[in-house]
Design an enzyme around this catalytic site. Structure first.
Site, PDB file in Angstrom:
ATOM      1  CE  LYS A 120      -2.251   3.502   2.100  1.00 20.97           C
ATOM      2  NZ  LYS A 120      -1.768   4.547   3.027  1.00 20.97           N
ATOM      3  CG  ASP A 139      -6.717   3.238   1.418  1.00 18.71           C
ATOM      4  OD1 ASP A 139      -7.947   3.064   1.435  1.00 18.71           O
ATOM      5  OD2 ASP A 139      -6.173   4.100   0.707  1.00 18.71           O
TER       6      ASP A 139
END
Length: 208
Positions: A120, A139
């Site tokens: 991420k 996320d």
DNA sequence: CTCCCGATAT
DNA sequence: ATATCAGGAG
């Protein structure tokens, strides 16, 4: 309507409403890396209150590599997970000095080898600081919205990312993250999604 | 899976 | 009081 068509409408409608950049405050790859690490389980608004102080004290990896860990903890305390984040950031700074000539590396493999950095965070840095579309940053917002809209049946970040990469054209990968995050914060919230006000209301499977 | 963890909305 | 917030590591 297949997933590609839904994806096109999602981009088209959200682009009219939201910006195509992060809400985090940063001016180079180092600052974006720090801000994104601090953003774990913390609002970007809170991160933006901490980073001006952080960047004043430690404007580059060489400064942070020599910082007192207790002082770093003190500065970032309000972002939560402050012991892990402080240790990871200082260790990352040391690695950047030792292995990368003080620069933030530009490959996924190198970025995810840094402590506290996984796909991420790496995707955010690659996409926003370097303009490299390596993957899609998944996320909590992207994961939740992709599932609710019906773009994926998976719930783990890596599988959601793989599904989204098949659906969205590569040049939009960084935008997918930004647009879904903004919609997630404002409308499609975790607790009380405001479906009546949602621009995707008619194309959403509403898997809430 | 659990743990890390303060701030805020509900 | 509890869930959730631009996650990652063991």
């Amino acid at each position: 309507m297949d997933k590609q068509q839904i994806a096109r409408k999602v981009l088209e409608r959200l682009k009219k409403r939201y910006q195509l950049k992060t809400a985090l405050t940063w001016k180079n790859a180092w600052e974006l890396l720090v801000a994104t690490v601090l953003a774990a389980q913390c609002t970007d608004e809170r991160v933006n209150k901490v980073t001006p102080v952080f960047f004043e004290k430690w404007p580059d990896p060489s400064k942070l590599a020599n910082a007192e860990i207790e002082e770093v903890e003190k500065v970032i305390r309000s972002t939560g997970f402050f012991r892990n984040k402080a240790r990871n950031l200082v260790n990352t700074a040391k690695i950047l000095i030792e292995k990368y000539n003080g620069q933030v590396p530009k490959t996924m493999e190198e970025l995810v080898s840094l402590p506290g950095v996984a796909r991420k965070t790496a995707n955010i840095v690659l996409g926003n600081a370097f303009g490299i579309q390596e993957g899609i940053a998944v996320d909590t917002h992207v994961k939740r919205l992709a599932f609710r809209i019906g773009l994926t049946k998976n719930t783990t970040p890596n599988k959601v990312e793989q599904d989204l990469m098949k659906i969205f054209p590569k040049k939009e990968w960084s935008n997918v993250n930004h647009l879904l995050v903004y919609l997630g914060r404002e409308v499609c919230k975790a607790r009380k999604p405001n479906c009546e006000k949602c621009p995707l209301n008619d194309i959403c499977e509403k898997n809430i």
